[in-house]
Write a protein that holds these residues in place. Structure first.
Motif, PDB file in Angstrom:
ATOM      1  N   VAL A  47       0.856  -1.188   0.000  1.00  0.00           N
ATOM      2  CA  VAL A  47       0.000   0.000   0.000  1.00  0.00           C
ATOM      3  C   VAL A  47       0.891   1.237   0.000  1.00  0.00           C
ATOM      4  N   ASN A  48       0.770   2.033  -1.054  1.00  0.00           N
ATOM      5  CA  ASN A  48       1.561   3.255  -1.211  1.00  0.00           C
ATOM      6  C   ASN A  48       0.721   4.504  -0.960  1.00  0.00           C
ATOM      7  N   LEU A  49      -0.264   4.393  -0.099  1.00  0.00           N
ATOM      8  CA  LEU A  49      -1.156   5.512   0.170  1.00  0.00           C
ATOM      9  C   LEU A  49      -0.397   6.702   0.736  1.00  0.00           C
ATOM     10  N   ASP A  50       0.566   6.449   1.601  1.00  0.00           N
ATOM     11  CA  ASP A  50       1.341   7.544   2.197  1.00  0.00           C
ATOM     12  C   ASP A  50       2.121   8.325   1.142  1.00  0.00           C
ATOM     13  N   VAL A  51       2.589   7.623   0.101  1.00  0.00           N
ATOM     14  CA  VAL A  51       3.322   8.282  -0.983  1.00  0.00           C
ATOM     15  C   VAL A  51       2.393   9.226  -1.745  1.00  0.00           C
ATOM     16  N   MET A  52       1.191   8.738  -2.088  1.00  0.00           N
ATOM     17  CA  MET A  52       0.238   9.571  -2.827  1.00  0.00           C
ATOM     18  C   MET A  52      -0.228  10.748  -1.982  1.00  0.00           C
ATOM     19  N   MET A  53      -0.425  10.512  -0.695  1.00  0.00           N
ATOM     20  CA  MET A  53      -0.837  11.605   0.191  1.00  0.00           C
ATOM     21  C   MET A  53       0.256  12.677   0.251  1.00  0.00           C
ATOM     22  N   ALA A  54       1.502  12.257   0.304  1.00  0.00           N
ATOM     23  CA  ALA A  54       2.612  13.213   0.336  1.00  0.00           C
ATOM     24  C   ALA A  54       2.689  14.000  -0.968  1.00  0.00           C
ATOM     25  N   LYS A  55       2.498  13.312  -2.099  1.00  0.00           N
ATOM     26  CA  LYS A  55       2.525  13.990  -3.396  1.00  0.00           C
ATOM     27  C   LYS A  55       1.430  15.041  -3.502  1.00  0.00           C
ATOM     28  N   ARG A  56       0.287  14.760  -2.878  1.00  0.00           N
ATOM     29  CA  ARG A  56      -0.860  15.683  -2.926  1.00  0.00           C
ATOM     30  C   ARG A  56      -0.865  16.647  -1.736  1.00  0.00           C
ATOM     31  N   SER A 115      -5.558   4.993   8.829  1.00  0.00           N
ATOM     32  CA  SER A 115      -4.205   4.686   9.314  1.00  0.00           C
ATOM     33  C   SER A 115      -3.883   3.207   9.150  1.00  0.00           C
ATOM     34  N   ILE A 116      -4.863   2.353   9.414  1.00  0.00           N
ATOM     35  CA  ILE A 116      -4.681   0.910   9.229  1.00  0.00           C
ATOM     36  C   ILE A 116      -4.398   0.610   7.759  1.00  0.00           C
ATOM     37  N   LEU A 117      -5.129   1.263   6.883  1.00  0.00           N
ATOM     38  CA  LEU A 117      -4.911   1.074   5.450  1.00  0.00           C
ATOM     39  C   LEU A 117      -3.548   1.614   5.036  1.00  0.00           C
ATOM     40  N   LYS A 118      -3.214   2.793   5.527  1.00  0.00           N
ATOM     41  CA  LYS A 118      -1.961   3.461   5.163  1.00  0.00           C
ATOM     42  C   LYS A 118      -0.731   2.654   5.585  1.00  0.00           C
ATOM     43  N   THR A 119      -0.812   1.995   6.725  1.00  0.00           N
ATOM     44  CA  THR A 119       0.330   1.223   7.220  1.00  0.00           C
ATOM     45  C   THR A 119       0.403  -0.184   6.630  1.00  0.00           C
ATOM     46  N   GLY A 120      -0.583  -0.535   5.799  1.00  0.00           N
ATOM     47  CA  GLY A 120      -0.579  -1.846   5.155  1.00  0.00           C
ATOM     48  C   GLY A 120      -1.089  -2.962   6.036  1.00  0.00           C
ATOM     49  N   LYS A 121      -1.739  -2.629   7.143  1.00  0.00           N
ATOM     50  CA  LYS A 121      -2.244  -3.646   8.068  1.00  0.00           C
ATOM     51  C   LYS A 121      -3.673  -4.072   7.762  1.00  0.00           C
ATOM     52  N   ALA A 122      -4.309  -3.421   6.786  1.00  0.00           N
ATOM     53  CA  ALA A 122      -5.689  -3.757   6.431  1.00  0.00           C
ATOM     54  C   ALA A 122      -5.734  -5.110   5.729  1.00  0.00           C
ATOM     55  N   LYS A 123      -6.762  -5.871   5.996  1.00  0.00           N
ATOM     56  CA  LYS A 123      -6.946  -7.176   5.358  1.00  0.00           C
ATOM     57  C   LYS A 123      -7.781  -7.052   4.087  1.00  0.00           C
ATOM     58  N   ALA A 124      -8.538  -5.955   3.959  1.00  0.00           N
ATOM     59  CA  ALA A 124      -9.413  -5.763   2.803  1.00  0.00           C
ATOM     60  C   ALA A 124      -9.746  -4.283   2.670  1.00  0.00           C
TER      61      ALA A 124
END
Length: 68
Positions: A5-14, A33-42
């Motif tokens: 999960v590269n959500l933090d990268v996209m958030m930083a770019k934006r 935060s769970i999604l951003k850290t890659g801990k989400a299961k779905a």
């Protein structure tokens, strides 16, 4: 490794904070935060769609697959 999960990268770019994104997407900061850290299961497609809409990106900009 699997799905990265590269959500933090996209958030930083934006230049968008977790607080701002969670408000615009309509999910809690904890779930984001769970999604951003890659801990989400779905992730629901509707949530992924809204994140892409807000960040003006494609799902592939957020999710990546890495072979083990």
């Amino acid at each position: 490794m699997g799905i990265i999960v590269n959500l933090d990268v996209m958030m930083a770019k934006r230049k968008m904070s977790v607080t701002e994104l969670s408000e615009k997407v309509g999910i809690t900061m904890a779930n984001l935060s769970i999604l951003k850290t890659g801990k989400a299961k779905a992730i629901r497609f509707s949530t992924l769609e809204k994140i892409c809409e807000v960040l003006e990106c494609q799902p592939g900009d957020i999710l990546d697959y890495e072979r083990e």
